[in-house]
Design an enzyme around this catalytic site. Sequence first.
Site, PDB file in Angstrom:
ATOM      1  N   THR A  13       0.842  -1.201   0.000  1.00 20.47           N
ATOM      2  CA  THR A  13       0.000   0.000   0.000  1.00 20.47           C
ATOM      3  C   THR A  13       0.880   1.255   0.000  1.00 20.47           C
ATOM      4  O   THR A  13       1.994   1.255   0.512  1.00 20.47           O
ATOM      5  CB  THR A  13      -0.931   0.019   1.223  1.00 20.47           C
ATOM      6  OG1 THR A  13      -0.158   0.094   2.432  1.00 20.47           O
ATOM      7  CG2 THR A  13      -1.803  -1.221   1.254  1.00 20.47           C
ATOM      8  N   GLY A  14       0.369   2.305  -0.610  1.00 24.76           N
ATOM      9  CA  GLY A  14       1.123   3.555  -0.677  1.00 24.76           C
ATOM     10  C   GLY A  14       2.477   3.382  -1.333  1.00 24.76           C
ATOM     11  O   GLY A  14       3.492   3.787  -0.775  1.00 24.76           O
ATOM     12  N   SER A  15       2.477   2.805  -2.541  1.00 21.95           N
ATOM     13  CA  SER A  15       3.759   2.397  -3.141  1.00 21.95           C
ATOM     14  C   SER A  15       4.110   3.120  -4.432  1.00 21.95           C
ATOM     15  O   SER A  15       4.867   2.606  -5.252  1.00 21.95           O
ATOM     16  CB  SER A  15       3.751   0.886  -3.390  1.00 21.95           C
ATOM     17  OG  SER A  15       2.556   0.452  -4.011  1.00 21.95           O
ATOM     18  N   THR A  16       3.599   4.329  -4.618  1.00 21.61           N
ATOM     19  CA  THR A  16       3.965   5.068  -5.830  1.00 21.61           C
ATOM     20  C   THR A  16       5.279   5.822  -5.689  1.00 21.61           C
ATOM     21  O   THR A  16       5.840   6.279  -6.675  1.00 21.61           O
ATOM     22  CB  THR A  16       2.862   6.073  -6.214  1.00 21.61           C
ATOM     23  OG1 THR A  16       2.646   6.984  -5.128  1.00 21.61           O
ATOM     24  CG2 THR A  16       1.562   5.353  -6.551  1.00 21.61           C
ATOM     25  N   GLY A  18       8.838   6.726  -2.622  1.00 22.96           N
ATOM     26  CA  GLY A  18       9.445   6.522  -1.310  1.00 22.96           C
ATOM     27  C   GLY A  18       9.685   5.075  -0.928  1.00 22.96           C
ATOM     28  O   GLY A  18      10.053   4.245  -1.764  1.00 22.96           O
ATOM     29  N   GLY A  20       7.584   2.743  -0.112  1.00 23.42           N
ATOM     30  CA  GLY A  20       6.682   1.811  -0.776  1.00 23.42           C
ATOM     31  C   GLY A  20       7.153   1.409  -2.155  1.00 23.42           C
ATOM     32  O   GLY A  20       7.110   0.228  -2.524  1.00 23.42           O
ATOM     33  N   SER A 141       7.792   2.972  12.502  1.00 26.40           N
ATOM     34  CA  SER A 141       8.793   4.029  12.508  1.00 26.40           C
ATOM     35  C   SER A 141       9.475   4.082  13.860  1.00 26.40           C
ATOM     36  O   SER A 141       8.913   3.624  14.869  1.00 26.40           O
ATOM     37  CB  SER A 141       8.114   5.379  12.220  1.00 26.40           C
ATOM     38  OG  SER A 141       8.926   6.471  12.558  1.00 26.40           O
ATOM     39  N   TYR A 154       1.450  11.332  14.813  1.00 29.93           N
ATOM     40  CA  TYR A 154       2.095  10.328  13.965  1.00 29.93           C
ATOM     41  C   TYR A 154       2.715   9.231  14.829  1.00 29.93           C
ATOM     42  O   TYR A 154       2.543   8.041  14.562  1.00 29.93           O
ATOM     43  CB  TYR A 154       3.166  11.009  13.118  1.00 29.93           C
ATOM     44  CG  TYR A 154       4.022  10.070  12.299  1.00 29.93           C
ATOM     45  CD1 TYR A 154       3.522   9.457  11.156  1.00 29.93           C
ATOM     46  CD2 TYR A 154       5.354   9.817  12.651  1.00 29.93           C
ATOM     47  CE1 TYR A 154       4.306   8.611  10.396  1.00 29.93           C
ATOM     48  CE2 TYR A 154       6.141   8.974  11.896  1.00 29.93           C
ATOM     49  CZ  TYR A 154       5.615   8.369  10.773  1.00 29.93           C
ATOM     50  OH  TYR A 154       6.399   7.524  10.029  1.00 29.93           O
TER      51      TYR A 154
END
Length: 264
Positions: A13-16, A18, A20, A141, A154
């Site tokens: 997920t969120g892999s477009t 960075g 990911g 993180s 966060y």
Amino acid sequence: MQISLTGRTALVTGSTQGIGAAVAAGLAAAGARVAVNGRDPERVEKAIARLRDDVPDGDFTAIGADMATEDGAAVAYETVPDVDILINNLGIFGARDALDIDDAEWRRYFEVNVLSAVRLTRMYMPRMLEQDWGRVQYVASESAVAIPAEMIQYGMSKTAMLALGRGFAKRAAGTGVTVNSVLAGPTHTEGVEEFVRGIVGRDLPWDEVQRTFMREYRPQSLLQRLIQPAEIANMIVYLSSDLASATTGAAVRVDGGVIDSILP
């Protein structure tokens, strides 16, 4: 070590961009079929084009949907119903004074960073248990342990991810399904560079900005530099493999030594 994920299907997920995107490239290079995800379908297709430059023989599938929503998760399941490796990487972050964070913002961080991962785990783990093999990972993180004063919302969400890793690992106890969280340290992504410049200064050379940030805001780092996304991806690819079959319920550190303790 020779890592082969041939025959496995992964969803990141969120892999477009960075971390990911680096994870998607690493999994594909190891032979996995990889579903690349982002909210904007056009952006997902562009990300896949870049990934094919890095991994020419990679097998990529596009999922243009918001994984923070039930509808987005349903699109993912319809596109790739059989997932062997689930990498919950989607996350948002930003600097805010703790006393200025309202209820809506607290809910947004929980829903995007935590509930999205719970929903997808609930969706994909049953099949993993049926086939007695699977990998679920939560990209947490160092902020989960060393809560940053400038973004405790966060840190809260990443601490919750550690609980997910341990809790769902207990649900999969005694099977071939492993569940872990990965404590990623400060990493040089587009989003982090924008965040760091916003704190340190936008008009300074990047090298100076990075050094100042690490010295003043992450002085406990033993690397004394931002981590590269591929360095995080290397650990995630390993944990996705058969070689990591005895690692489960763990919070594995790729933090550059930011967490000043022997154990997380």
